[in-house]
Motif scaffolding. Structure first.
Motif, short mmCIF file in Angstrom:
data_model
loop_
_atom_site.label_atom_id
_atom_site.label_comp_id
_atom_site.label_asym_id
_atom_site.label_seq_id
_atom_site.Cartn_x
_atom_site.Cartn_y
_atom_site.Cartn_z
N PRO A 161 50.14 13.87 -80.04
CA PRO A 161 51.37 14.07 -80.82
C PRO A 161 52.53 13.28 -80.26
N ASP A 162 53.43 12.91 -81.14
CA ASP A 162 54.64 12.20 -80.73
C ASP A 162 55.76 13.22 -80.58
N GLY A 163 55.57 14.14 -79.67
CA GLY A 163 56.55 15.18 -79.45
C GLY A 163 55.97 16.28 -78.57
N PRO A 164 56.81 17.21 -78.12
CA PRO A 164 56.37 18.28 -77.22
C PRO A 164 55.74 19.46 -77.96
N VAL A 165 54.54 19.26 -78.46
CA VAL A 165 53.86 20.33 -79.19
C VAL A 165 52.51 20.61 -78.54
N THR A 166 52.06 21.85 -78.68
CA THR A 166 50.77 22.25 -78.14
C THR A 166 49.65 21.57 -78.94
N ARG A 167 48.64 21.07 -78.24
CA ARG A 167 47.52 20.44 -78.92
C ARG A 167 46.21 21.16 -78.58
N HIS A 197 61.36 23.45 -61.11
CA HIS A 197 61.79 23.03 -62.44
C HIS A 197 61.07 23.87 -63.49
N HIS A 198 61.83 24.38 -64.44
CA HIS A 198 61.27 25.26 -65.47
C HIS A 198 61.20 24.50 -66.78
N ALA A 199 59.98 24.13 -67.15
CA ALA A 199 59.74 23.39 -68.39
C ALA A 199 58.39 23.83 -68.93
N HIS A 200 58.29 24.00 -70.23
CA HIS A 200 57.03 24.43 -70.83
C HIS A 200 56.02 23.28 -70.83
N ARG A 201 54.76 23.64 -70.87
CA ARG A 201 53.68 22.65 -70.70
C ARG A 201 53.74 21.51 -71.72
N PRO A 202 53.91 21.75 -73.02
CA PRO A 202 53.95 20.61 -73.97
C PRO A 202 55.10 19.64 -73.68
N PHE A 203 56.25 20.18 -73.29
CA PHE A 203 57.41 19.36 -72.97
C PHE A 203 57.14 18.50 -71.74
N LEU A 204 56.52 19.11 -70.74
CA LEU A 204 56.20 18.39 -69.51
C LEU A 204 55.19 17.27 -69.79
N GLU A 205 54.12 17.61 -70.50
CA GLU A 205 53.09 16.61 -70.82
C GLU A 205 53.66 15.46 -71.64
N TRP A 206 54.50 15.80 -72.61
CA TRP A 206 55.07 14.77 -73.47
C TRP A 206 55.91 13.79 -72.65
N ASN A 207 56.70 14.31 -71.73
CA ASN A 207 57.52 13.42 -70.90
C ASN A 207 56.67 12.56 -69.99
N LEU A 208 55.59 13.11 -69.45
CA LEU A 208 54.67 12.29 -68.66
C LEU A 208 54.03 11.20 -69.52
N ARG A 209 53.62 11.58 -70.72
CA ARG A 209 52.96 10.64 -71.61
C ARG A 209 53.91 9.49 -71.98
N ARG A 210 55.16 9.81 -72.22
CA ARG A 210 56.15 8.78 -72.53
C ARG A 210 56.29 7.79 -71.38
N ARG A 211 56.28 8.32 -70.17
CA ARG A 211 56.39 7.45 -69.00
C ARG A 211 55.16 6.54 -68.87
N VAL A 212 53.98 7.12 -69.06
CA VAL A 212 52.76 6.33 -68.92
C VAL A 212 52.68 5.27 -70.02
N ARG A 213 53.13 5.61 -71.23
CA ARG A 213 53.15 4.62 -72.32
C ARG A 213 54.03 3.43 -71.98
N GLY A 214 54.99 3.62 -71.09
CA GLY A 214 55.87 2.53 -70.69
C GLY A 214 55.28 1.60 -69.65
N ILE A 215 54.07 1.88 -69.18
CA ILE A 215 53.42 1.02 -68.18
C ILE A 215 52.70 -0.11 -68.92
N PRO A 216 53.01 -1.36 -68.63
CA PRO A 216 52.49 -2.48 -69.43
C PRO A 216 50.97 -2.58 -69.50
N ASN A 217 50.27 -2.24 -68.42
CA ASN A 217 48.82 -2.45 -68.41
C ASN A 217 48.02 -1.19 -68.71
#
Length: 478
Positions: A59-65, A136-156
């Motif tokens: 998902p393109d957002g902090p939602v449970t999958r 840090h208090h953050a729900h799992r979908p929000f945390l995963e989404w932010n990690l995923r956004r960071r990894v998507r920014g890695i060129p390789n």
């Protein structure tokens, strides 16, 4: 109700910190879990291309999958995991806070309402070294989404979602894994991706034991402790100022095999949950869930839960057992294959160790790769086992403190639980003992810190005065 911000910090683009050895070409990660995302970040420094394969449509957002069934349950980001994530992705924790996550960094004990084994931990004053335990208090979908956004920014690094893993490919003698055979979920047409390293982070449902068997290897031994835990949870919005605590836990105890949790997260949202043990039924709807809290939730937290705006229905998550697949004990494994995270070991979620162990394993993988690829799987499994063992013993011992859980209560388990009971008793009145316990729970310090002479003297000098009373109503303070 608070709304999700419409703009977010731009993901920091990743730049490779080292030259990529020519011998290291392609790595494939199976599963876009937290473990998989952290592995992708590490591998991006060592391999020219990294592909993350995921069976879900991401998902393109902090939602449970669907692929993260525990995603709707209470989560907080432990200190050890947070530190590693921020090391791998500089500024990551600032991004979470900018997106609405809470942070406990002042040591204010009134922000916590914790009861373990019948011991209510001190709720006034401040821990002596606030900087030593930051949560840090953050729900799992929000945390995963932010990690995923960071990894998507890695060129390789690239993502390949909506694909099933069919089997592993290997050399003719099966001495080395050479890639994976995949099938798109929409067509089922098989395709093979070659890889110099395959990393399985597909979670508890990992099929690597079967894949190994297909290649002529033995399945790993499984160490298990059956707990038959069921979580029933729902996400709610609590009006600002209604509830002081960032998170509330009343853990199960011998006379009451049920637990309550209410964890705050981003933008005044909370996840409240009931945990049942040993196969006992859990609530399936909002009314039943709220009614089940009357004897385990602090009255003011229950009032906040009843007045909160529901943001979801009740989601259940069943966790049958603590399970450790002992890849470290296999006499032989193929080169080019690593297993990480819940695919190797997972624990009763109550203790919040999964993310920390996943983060620690990512750093173990980095250290192993820095030493070269020779014997990589064996070195990784051996070093990871030392780290996993600490969390495993803590989780299994805590579960075996409950008579409803069947298992071998060895002398070491009984001694460990007896000592921890003394620690918790002292933590009812002494802020320094609360700090030591929280540091242990967050895997910031080794359990051995509790055996330090200064800790022993603290427990002897000022032991807790309260006795465990399993069915006694909790004291409610706002």
């Amino acid at each position: 109700m608070a709304t999700t911000p419409t703009t977010w910090p731009t993901p920091v683009k990743h730049s490779l910190e080292m030259s990529l050895p020519e011998s290291r070409g392609t790595a494939v990660i199976l599963g876009a879990s937290i473990s998989g995302l952290l592995a992708a970040r590490v591998l991006s420094d060592f391999y020219a291309t990294v592909t993350v394969v995921e069976r879900d449509v991401l998902p393109d957002g902090p939602v449970t999958r669907r692929g993260v069934p525990q995603g709707a349950q209470p989560h907080t980001l432990p200190t050890r995991a947070a530190g590693i994530m921020d090391q791998l992705f500089p500024g990551f924790l600032d991004d979470l806070v900018a997106g609405g996550a809470r942070v406990w960094n002042d040591g204010d004990l009134s922000r916590l309402y914790l009861t373990f084994a019948g011991h209510p931990l001190l709720r006034s004053g401040q821990v002596p070294e606030p900087e030593s335990i930051v949560i840090h208090h953050a729900h799992r979908p929000f945390l995963e989404w932010n990690l995923r956004r960071r990894v998507r920014g890695i060129p390789n690094v690239t993502f390949l979602d909506a694909h099933d893993v069919v089997r592993l490919s290997s050399t003719p003698q099966c001495s080395r894994v050479t890639g994976v055979v995949l099938a798109p979920r929409d067509s089922g047409a098989e395709r093979t991706i070659t890889a110099d390293l395959v990393v399985d982070t597909t979670g508890r449902g990992s099929r690597t034991p079967l894949f190994l068997e297909q290649l002529g290897y033995r399945r790993p031994r499984e160490d298990t402790l059956l707990v038959h835990v069921t979580y029933a949870s729902m996400r709610v919005h609590v009006a600002t100022g209604t509830l002081r605590e960032n998170f509330t836990i009343n853990a199960a105890e011998p006379g009451r095999p049920r637990a309550f949790a209410m964890f705050g997260g981003e933008n005044d949202t909370y996840v409240l949950a009931v945990q049942t043990l040993a196969g006992r039924p859990a609530p399936t709807d909002r009314a039943t869930l709220l009614n089940s809290l009357t004897d385990i939730a602090p009255p003011h937290a229950l009032a906040a839960a009843r007045s909160a705006e529901p943001l979801s229905g009740v989601a259940q998550y069943k966790f049958p057992s603590n399970r450790w697949r002992r890849y470290d004990n296999l006499e032989r494994t193929p080169d080019g294959l690593i297993v990480m995270g819940d695919a190797m070991c997972n624990f009763n979620p109550l203790y919040g160790q999964g993310m920390s162990v996943a983060a620690i394993e990512a750093m173990v993988l980095r250290d192993c790769l820095e030493e070269g690829e020779q014997g990589l799987p064996r070195r990784f499994f051996s070093l990871s086992a030392k780290e996993i063992g600490v969390a495993w013993r803590a989780a299994v011992s805590s579960d075996l403190a409950l008579p409803q859980i069947s298992g071998n209560r060895t002398v070491s388990v009984r001694l460990r639980n007896a000592f921890l009971d003394h620690v918790l008793s002292a933590a009812e009145t002494e802020p320094v003992m609360v700090q030591k316990f929280l540091r242990m729970m967050n895997m910031v310090s080794p359990r051995a810190e509790l055996f330090h002479p200064a800790t022993m003297l603290q427990m002897i000098a000022k032991p807790g005065r309260r006795m465990r009373a399993p069915n006694k109503e909790l004291h409610a303070t706002k």
